[in-house]
Structure formats: C-alpha cells, structure tokens
Motif scaffolding. Structure first.
Motif, mmCIF file in Angstrom:
data_model
loop_
_atom_site.group_PDB
_atom_site.id
_atom_site.type_symbol
_atom_site.label_atom_id
_atom_site.label_comp_id
_atom_site.label_asym_id
_atom_site.label_seq_id
_atom_site.Cartn_x
_atom_site.Cartn_y
_atom_site.Cartn_z
ATOM 1 N N SER A 1 0.824 -1.207 0.000
ATOM 2 C CA SER A 1 0.000 0.000 0.000
ATOM 3 C C SER A 1 0.858 1.257 0.000
ATOM 4 C CB SER A 1 -0.954 -0.002 1.197
ATOM 5 O OG SER A 1 -0.258 0.149 2.431
ATOM 6 N N VAL A 2 2.003 1.210 0.670
ATOM 7 C CA VAL A 2 2.921 2.357 0.655
ATOM 8 C C VAL A 2 3.429 2.603 -0.754
ATOM 9 C CG1 VAL A 2 5.200 3.152 1.407
ATOM 10 C CG2 VAL A 2 3.596 2.183 3.069
ATOM 11 N N MET A 3 3.853 1.556 -1.438
ATOM 12 C CA MET A 3 4.386 1.723 -2.789
ATOM 13 C C MET A 3 3.296 2.192 -3.759
ATOM 14 S SD MET A 3 7.513 1.155 -2.321
ATOM 15 C CE MET A 3 8.514 0.420 -1.009
ATOM 16 N N ALA A 4 2.082 1.704 -3.589
ATOM 17 C CA ALA A 4 0.989 2.080 -4.483
ATOM 18 C C ALA A 4 0.594 3.536 -4.323
ATOM 19 C CB ALA A 4 -0.221 1.182 -4.230
ATOM 20 N N ALA A 5 0.820 4.106 -3.145
ATOM 21 C CA ALA A 5 0.366 5.465 -2.862
ATOM 22 C C ALA A 5 1.467 6.505 -3.025
ATOM 23 C CB ALA A 5 -0.197 5.524 -1.442
ATOM 24 N N ALA A 6 2.608 6.117 -3.549
ATOM 25 C CA ALA A 6 3.756 7.026 -3.565
ATOM 26 C C ALA A 6 4.387 7.150 -4.947
ATOM 27 C CB ALA A 6 4.799 6.581 -2.546
ATOM 28 N N GLU A 7 3.551 7.149 -6.012
ATOM 29 C CA GLU A 7 4.045 7.388 -7.377
ATOM 30 C C GLU A 7 5.325 6.608 -7.651
ATOM 31 O OE1 GLU A 7 1.320 10.419 -6.197
ATOM 32 O OE2 GLU A 7 3.325 10.183 -5.362
ATOM 33 N N THR A 8 5.306 5.331 -7.348
ATOM 34 C CA THR A 8 6.480 4.480 -7.505
ATOM 35 C C THR A 8 6.681 4.108 -8.967
ATOM 36 O OG1 THR A 8 6.052 3.561 -5.311
ATOM 37 C CG2 THR A 8 7.578 2.350 -6.731
ATOM 38 N N ASP A 9 7.867 4.360 -9.485
ATOM 39 C CA ASP A 9 8.228 3.900 -10.827
ATOM 40 C C ASP A 9 8.866 2.519 -10.765
ATOM 41 O OD1 ASP A 9 7.325 6.333 -11.912
ATOM 42 O OD2 ASP A 9 9.273 7.273 -11.577
ATOM 43 N N GLY A 10 9.556 2.240 -9.685
ATOM 44 C CA GLY A 10 10.138 0.922 -9.464
ATOM 45 C C GLY A 10 10.688 0.828 -8.062
ATOM 46 N N TRP A 11 10.681 -0.383 -7.515
ATOM 47 C CA TRP A 11 11.344 -0.597 -6.228
ATOM 48 C C TRP A 11 11.880 -2.013 -6.170
ATOM 49 C CZ3 TRP A 11 10.101 -3.786 -1.898
ATOM 50 C CH2 TRP A 11 8.894 -4.498 -1.985
ATOM 51 N N MET A 12 12.954 -2.184 -5.405
ATOM 52 C CA MET A 12 13.542 -3.510 -5.253
ATOM 53 C C MET A 12 14.144 -3.639 -3.873
ATOM 54 S SD MET A 12 16.947 -3.330 -7.687
ATOM 55 C CE MET A 12 17.402 -5.035 -7.339
ATOM 56 N N PHE A 13 14.306 -4.888 -3.457
ATOM 57 C CA PHE A 13 14.790 -5.164 -2.107
ATOM 58 C C PHE A 13 15.754 -6.347 -2.174
ATOM 59 C CE2 PHE A 13 14.794 -6.556 2.241
ATOM 60 C CZ PHE A 13 14.535 -5.412 2.997
ATOM 61 N N MET A 14 16.980 -6.144 -1.695
ATOM 62 C CA MET A 14 18.001 -7.193 -1.703
ATOM 63 C C MET A 14 18.404 -7.539 -0.277
ATOM 64 S SD MET A 14 20.672 -6.593 -4.847
ATOM 65 C CE MET A 14 21.770 -5.681 -3.787
#
Length: 411
Positions: free
Chosen positions: A76-89
């Motif tokens: 929900s955080v990513m959907a509400a914050a104009e995300t173009d891309g995110w990743m987690f390593m």
C-alpha cells in the motif's frame, strides 16, 4: 515484475515543462531525449549477477507511527507514492523487484540528489588514492575560488555540507538559489538575468557565515565538490565516474549525467541510472567498499569514517537552520543517516528517490519515483518505515527459523 499502471507519454517535453507533474514520470525516464547528457561508461567488465529469490514482501505490515494510524503494508505504501520501481536485496539476493508503467530493468531513471552520493564516492576514491586531500583548502585546487564566497573553505566542508555559503534550497521559491542554479545550467527557462553555466554560477556565490559551522543542505556544495574533483584529477566527471565507480561495480548498463551548455556535469542531481545498478552501488556500504563484482571501489577506512561521522556531525545536523525530520541523524560524505547510530544509511533525491542500506539486516533497497512535488515528508517517512519493517522481519526470521523458509511475517 512489470506493473499495470499506464504511463503518460507527453509530446513536446522540453526544459520549460519537463517538471510539470503530468510530465514527470515520462521525463524522469527520458532525460537524454530532451536535454544534453554525457555517457558514464560501464566499461568492458563482467556484469555482477544479482541472484533472485522473489518473495511476497507487499504484505509485510508497517508498525503504526501513532495509535490511530490506519494499517499500512509495504504494497500500500508503494501504491500510494508514485512508484516507478522498487527492489529489495538481502545478502545480495533480490527478494522483490517491481516496475510500474513502462519502466523496465534497463530503463535509466533520473536520480536527482542521489547523484550527490555518487559524486561523494568519486571524491572518496580520489582521497583514498591521494589525489585529493579532504583537509585541503579549495583554493589549493581552484585558485579562482579565492574570489568568491568559498574562499577559505575546505574539501571536508563540501563533503558534509558545512560551508558558510549563502544558498537557498527552497524548491518552491522561484528566487531561491536552487532555482537560479537550474536556470544557469539550462534545466529551466531563464526568467531573470544571470550567469550561464554551472561554473559561472558557482563563481557568483557569497558567504553568509564562517565555514565549518552547522549542516545546511545545499546543492551547490556538491557542484563545487565535483569541480574540485575534476580539477584535482584533471579529468571530467563523466570519466571519473566511469573509471572510479561505474566500471568497477559490475554495472549492467551505462549511466549518463546531464550537462550544462558548456558540457559541465550537473553533479548535484543530473545522473541517470537503472535501479539495479543503484542497488549495486548501495552494496558498497554493506561490504566495506567492495562492489558486487569483487572489485574495491572505496577503502575500508573511507566507509568507516563515513559511518562514524565527525565528533560534532550530529550536533551540526541538529543545529542546522532547517528541520531535516531525522532526530539524532547526521549527514556525512554526501550520505544521510536518518537515525542515531550507523545502522541505516540513505541516498536521497527529491521527487521520491531512495537507496536504503540496513547494515545489521544486510539489506539494500531502492525506490525510484515521480512524486508530483519535490518533497513529501509523509511519503518519505512511509517508504523508510516500509524498508525498516521488511528488514526487521528478516532479522526476526534469521534469529528464529531456518533462512529462506517462508515470506517474512509483518511486524
């Protein structure tokens, strides 16, 4: 994974309108299509692999910031914050990698002020090699600086943004220094008479307080640092970035840097790179300066003094003229420390750009965005909390169960 959001592809984007909210998503991914750039070559080296073991991290719950806060998840955080891309390593393995609109793994994205951290790394590499001295005066490398407000300042004060220069970073004030700089470098239309080009603009700056005082975030500090690096190394920044950083990371893609009317790099916010390569950059701060390629980019000593800060770094941060909303934090070598201690390190850029490094959790995460406004404290805080929540869940998992058994539970 590709998202399903639709991307607006505007016609006629140029320096006058590229930062309009309706154009940001497209322009941040197409800077070279309408503004001049220089290549930052990855060289001929082998690409450092990023192995993947994808997991459902969207469902990880954030700890509430206050009792009445509505429940939040990473998704929900990513959907509400104009995300173009995110990743987690985690420990070098990609657990999540998502793209939205037309952005893909090989899409270069404008880093905005995350560029500063790359310039800081170049300065660190030059200091490691003895080409640059952090204690030297700027005039040791640029005698002409004796004629402006930077006279008497030292390289260290640029690295930590603690000069006494008079420069406003108020993005919403059309007369602020950051806006005058944008006009000078050709990133926005000229609205008032002034210098043309990065270096001519920097020559006009004046001092307001003694150098070496409190922290104040100012883009001109990184631009002056880039100029000093070029003068010390006798090479343009695009070449330095390639030789000292990008060709050693094991990067998948070339990067680019925006340039002014004379070909000078826009050091404070002009670099464009892929999300995956920025994750590789973040790994330097987990691995004591070693890149995923195995090559040494920065010395252990540089990483250690970045993490430690100066004895007064946190006081200088707290006493600055602007509340940075990071109690107990600091700024060191063009990197942000949002909390007391050295466990979490950030690269940050306006409009929602972040590289997140959590050392105890062995985590690097990246978020690239196109917020409609330069700053969004709530969005920034929630992104940070989202990455904190995943990191905390992984630490709990590592201490209570065999690794990689199931998606981490929310906290």
């Amino acid at each position: 994974m590709d998202g399903t959001q639709q991307e607006h592809t505007p016609a006629g984007v140029n320096m006058n309108n590229w930062r309009l909210p309706k154009n940001l998503r497209w322009s941040f991914q197409h800077m070279a299509d309408f503004l001049p750039t220089a290549l930052i070559s990855r060289g001929e080296g082998t690409v450092a692999p990023l192995p993947a073991a994808h997991r459902d991290l969207d469902s990880v719950r954030l700890a509430p910031a206050f009792p009445s806060e509505a429940p939040l998840s990473v998704g929900s955080v990513m959907a509400a914050a104009e995300t173009d891309g995110w990743m987690f390593m985690h420990r070098g393995t990609v657990l999540a990698e998502q793209y939205f609109g037309q952005m893909k793994a090989d899409t270069p994205h404008l880093l905005m002020s995350m560029s500063k951290s790359l310039i800081g790394a170049v300065a660190g590499a030059l200091i490691d090699s003895g080409v640059l001295d952090s204690d030297a005066r700027l005039t040791d490398y640029l005698p002409e600086v004796a004629e402006n407000g930077y006279a008497g300042a030292r390289v260290r004060q640029l690295l930590d943004m603690r000069s006494g220069i008079d420069f406003s970073e108020n993005y919403l004030d059309p007369s602020a220094g950051v806006r005058m700089l944008g006009q000078a470098i050709g990133w926005s239309a000229l609205k008032a008479p002034g210098p043309t080009g990065m270096y001519p603009y920097l020559r006009t700056l004046v001092r307001k307080t003694a150098h070496g005082g409190v922290f104040e975030y100012r883009s001109c500090e990184t631009d002056m640092l880039g100029w000093i690096c070029e003068s010390a190394a006798k090479k343009p920044m695009a070449t330095l970035l390639s030789e000292l950083l990008w060709s050693k990371l094991g990067a998948e893609s070339d990067a680019t840097i925006g340039v002014d009317q004379f070909g000078t790099g826009i050091f404070d916010g002009g670099i464009n790179a892929t999300m995956r390569d920025m994750a590789r950059f973040g790994s330097l701060f987990l691995n004591d300066g070693l890149a995923p390629s195995g090559e040494r980019v920065l010395s252990k000593e540089w990483i250690a003094q970045t993490l430690a800060g100066a004895p007064d770094s946190r006081d200088a941060f707290a006493d600055g003229p602007v509340d940075n909303l990071m109690p107990g934090g600091m700024y060191r070598n063009q990197m942000w420390f949002p909390y007391p201690g050295d466990e979490v390190v950030l690269c940050l850029g306006i409009h929602g750009q972040m590289v997140y490094i959590n050392r105890p959790a062995e985590v690097v995460a990246v978020k690239l965005s196109s917020w409609p406004t330069p700053q969004g404290p709530a969005k920034l805080s929630r992104t940070l909390r989202a990455f904190d929540a995943i990191s905390a869940a992984l630490l709990v998992e590592a201490n209570t169960a065999p690794p990689a058994s199931a998606a981490p539970a929310g906290n």
